[in-house]
Design a protein around this motif. Sequence first.
Motif, PDB file in Angstrom:
ATOM      1  N   CYS A  78      -2.172   3.396  -3.765  1.00 19.77           N
ATOM      2  CA  CYS A  78      -1.992   2.368  -4.790  1.00 19.77           C
ATOM      3  C   CYS A  78      -1.583   1.056  -4.121  1.00 19.77           C
ATOM      4  N   LEU A 129      -6.069   8.649  -1.239  1.00 24.82           N
ATOM      5  CA  LEU A 129      -5.796   7.806  -2.407  1.00 24.82           C
ATOM      6  C   LEU A 129      -4.498   7.042  -2.212  1.00 24.82           C
ATOM      7  N   THR A 132      -3.596   3.668 -14.877  1.00 25.29           N
ATOM      8  CA  THR A 132      -4.561   2.916 -14.072  1.00 25.29           C
ATOM      9  C   THR A 132      -3.800   1.874 -13.259  1.00 25.29           C
ATOM     10  N   GLN A 155     -10.077   0.892  -8.982  1.00 32.73           N
ATOM     11  CA  GLN A 155      -8.822   1.244  -9.640  1.00 32.73           C
ATOM     12  C   GLN A 155      -8.454   2.698  -9.328  1.00 32.73           C
ATOM     13  N   LEU A 156      -7.163   2.920  -9.189  1.00 31.81           N
ATOM     14  CA  LEU A 156      -6.645   4.276  -9.021  1.00 31.81           C
ATOM     15  C   LEU A 156      -6.316   4.817 -10.409  1.00 31.81           C
ATOM     16  N   THR A 176     -10.497   7.525  -7.897  1.00 26.90           N
ATOM     17  CA  THR A 176     -10.693   6.073  -7.919  1.00 26.90           C
ATOM     18  C   THR A 176     -11.979   5.766  -8.676  1.00 26.90           C
ATOM     19  N   SER A 188      -6.261   0.021  -6.752  1.00 31.36           N
ATOM     20  CA  SER A 188      -6.404   0.932  -5.618  1.00 31.36           C
ATOM     21  C   SER A 188      -6.348   0.161  -4.312  1.00 31.36           C
ATOM     22  N   ARG A 241       0.858  -1.183   0.000  1.00 31.79           N
ATOM     23  CA  ARG A 241       0.000   0.000   0.000  1.00 31.79           C
ATOM     24  C   ARG A 241       0.893   1.231   0.000  1.00 31.79           C
TER      25      ARG A 241
END
Length: 449
Positions: A342, A340, A445, A378-379, A374, A448, A306
């Motif tokens: 990833c 946010l 992309t 997905q981020l 997001t 997330s 993370r």
Amino acid sequence: MHRSLRLRLLAGSLVWILAAVAITGVLLADLFGQHVRERVDAELHGHLDQLTALFEIAPDGTATLRMPLSDPRLSRPYAGLYWQVDGGPAGTIGLLRSRSLWDTALSVPPDTLADGEVHVHDVDGPDASRVRLMERLIRPAEQPDTAYRLIVALDTRQIHEPVEEFATLLAIALGVLALGLGAAAVLQVGIGLAPLGRMRQALGAVRDGHTRRLEGDYPREVQPLVDELNTLLAHDEAMVERARTQAGNLAHAVKTPLTILANAARNDPSELARLVDEQVGDARRQVDYHLARARAAVAVQQPGLRTPLRPVLDGLIRVMRRLHAERDLHIAMADVADTLACRGDAQDLQEILGNLLDNACKWAARQVSITAATADGQLVVHIDDDGPGLDEAQRSAVLARGVRADEHTPGSGLGLAIAHELARVYGGDLRLDISPLGGLRATLTMPSA
């Protein structure tokens, strides 16, 4: 249901509860019915003994009772309790009978009785009823050759009604008991499986990168599984670290002789030295590319990754502003929330975003914009510039290794390819489009967290 442990436990418990309650109800109802019948038979036997004791032969040879039987029901018509005497010299049916029989007589099935023997029958009674009948055969001393059949009977409704009332109350009580036991089973299964739910949440926290181990206090039956999972996580983490170390050692081992060759070639003005310098530079770029790809392939297998997005972007923006300070670029970051993150390694995310930002800053005229959000787990990060942009064919070509949109601009042609490859390793993607600022938009992309 076969895939749900909770449903299997509940189904097993509820089936057992229902079966146990049903069997208990049947047994208790049967025992109570048997008890009522025994009480009725005892009552009939008492009346029969009293009838036998009061029966006598008058001096004129007629059968009679010294006094009426004591139960008042015998004096009321169709009261449910009856007595009757059959037999005599003529074998008369209903020779003597209680007032409760009124103008009817009990019909006794043919039976062979020994003197003093008692038999019990269920037969039709007066007023369209069924009666439980008990009979005895006697021979008075005054008439030893004459048999008399003494009969007492009781309406079977006095047996069935208490049994039915008891069965109704028993069904209600056992139904309430079954509901209580079912609720207790549901509660017990819920409490019993609660540690597994907490373990699932702990695994989710590991997957999302909030922790590296399963934490919490678990029952003795579950703790060994938690310990094994923590051991597995530690083993995987150690393997990842060893793989990274080995990849770094390999890269260092390759880069060292390449650096020596490059330094030697720069000091030699010959054509061969120039060729060596070019090939060494290409080899170094290829090492960087494959090292980044191998590092990402190892990292993506590691649980708990993370990386917050905002700190990575803040650091890269500071670096880009220093690198391109002479061009007075305006690098803006908008709509990037602090939450946010990833699901990936921080170094890989820096590698991807660094290449995208560096490419945008090289081609931007005055402005570079960064936005992120997001969508569907997905981020999504958009990096826009106001440069000349690329046509559709060029946008597809520059994502290939070593392809450069402009050979006069410094670079290796690997930056976008590395970013594209790393994103795909993590299950994401990189897409190039026309930017709202007029230049190129790079849309990254990533999974997330």
